[in-house]
Design a protein around this motif. Structure first.
Motif, PDB file in Angstrom:
ATOM      1  N   CYS A   1     113.840  68.720  -6.849  1.00 27.09           N
ATOM      2  CA  CYS A   1     112.958  68.901  -8.006  1.00 27.09           C
ATOM      3  C   CYS A   1     111.991  67.716  -8.080  1.00 27.09           C
ATOM      4  O   CYS A   1     112.411  66.568  -7.956  1.00 27.09           O
ATOM      5  CB  CYS A   1     113.799  68.990  -9.276  1.00 27.09           C
TER       6      CYS A   1
ATOM      7  N   CYS B   1     112.966  65.655 -11.720  1.00 25.33           N
ATOM      8  CA  CYS B   1     114.195  64.877 -11.937  1.00 25.33           C
ATOM      9  C   CYS B   1     114.834  64.427 -10.621  1.00 25.33           C
ATOM     10  O   CYS B   1     115.843  63.717 -10.635  1.00 25.33           O
ATOM     11  CB  CYS B   1     115.190  65.681 -12.759  1.00 25.33           C
TER      12      CYS B   1
ATOM     13  N   CYS C   1     116.308  70.819 -15.770  1.00 26.88           N
ATOM     14  CA  CYS C   1     116.520  69.470 -15.235  1.00 26.88           C
ATOM     15  C   CYS C   1     117.746  68.792 -15.861  1.00 26.88           C
ATOM     16  O   CYS C   1     118.249  67.808 -15.327  1.00 26.88           O
ATOM     17  CB  CYS C   1     115.277  68.613 -15.456  1.00 26.88           C
TER      18      CYS C   1
ATOM     19  N   CYS D   1     113.353  72.423 -11.234  1.00 28.46           N
ATOM     20  CA  CYS D   1     114.654  73.062 -11.499  1.00 28.46           C
ATOM     21  C   CYS D   1     114.534  74.408 -12.213  1.00 28.46           C
ATOM     22  O   CYS D   1     115.278  75.342 -11.936  1.00 28.46           O
ATOM     23  CB  CYS D   1     115.520  72.140 -12.350  1.00 28.46           C
TER      24      CYS D   1
END
Ligand SMILES: [Zn+2]
Length: 180
Positions: free
Chosen positions: A29, A32, A66, A58
């Protein structure tokens, strides 16, 4: 290709390996930095092919944000290889395979045509496409032999030992030659 300069792990996708071929596909991602497992090679290739224009987050995974824990952690419990972003998606009917060399030094890519022909170079693909004009819409640009990079810090210890052993054997040979 200019892709060589884009080796930032944060913006590329990674895969993990077992038995010298890819067994799990994962994408990181961009928000994150957690790793999300992608179920199929097709889905993975779709994400990878548009990684720059559509960075992975995500929330693209149903019911996931996330805040959820990572699906998989980047560590040496398995060997990881990093792909370059924006590799074209394999044309329908074809299959793209990556095989890790026994010494873990690199991967080799090949394509299998709908009729089962194995192709290891762009020249072979070009010849195949020329011989099969009925494959409309499939172009040489849809094929890429760029291979992901093997992450050295995730290569199993026994492999590293083998490499070190080879190096010292070479040294010995040199030394004995010098003393002659
Ligand atoms: Zn995230």
């Amino acid at each position: 290709m200019k892709d060589d300069s884009q080796e930032n792990p944060k913006s590329s996708s990674k895969k993990s390996l077992a038995n010298n071929s890819i067994d799990i596909y994962a994408v990181q991602c961009v928000k994150c930095y957690k790793w999300r497992v992608v179920d199929t090679q097709e889905e993975y290739e779709e994400i990878r092919s548009k990684f720059t224009e559509e960075p992975y987050v995500c929330s693209r995974k149903p019911g996931i944000s996330c805040k959820d824990t990572a699906d998989i952690e980047y560590d040496a419990s398995r060997t990881w290889v990093i792909d370059k972003p924006n590799i074209p998606k394999t044309p329908e009917g074809f299959k793209r395979s990556l095989v890790l060399r026994k010494d873990f030094s690199k991967l080799d890519a090949y394509y299998i045509s709908p009729s089962g022909k194995k192709m290891r170079t762009r020249t072979e693909v070009a010849a195949f496409l020329e011989a099969n004009p009925e494959l409309k819409g499939v172009s040489i640009e849809d094929f890429s032999f760029h291979c992901p990079k093997v992450m050295e810090d995730t290569v199993p210890e026994y492999v590293e030992k083998k490499i070190t052993g080879g190096g010292s054997a070479n040294k010995k040979m040199k030394m004995s030659k010098d003393s002659d």
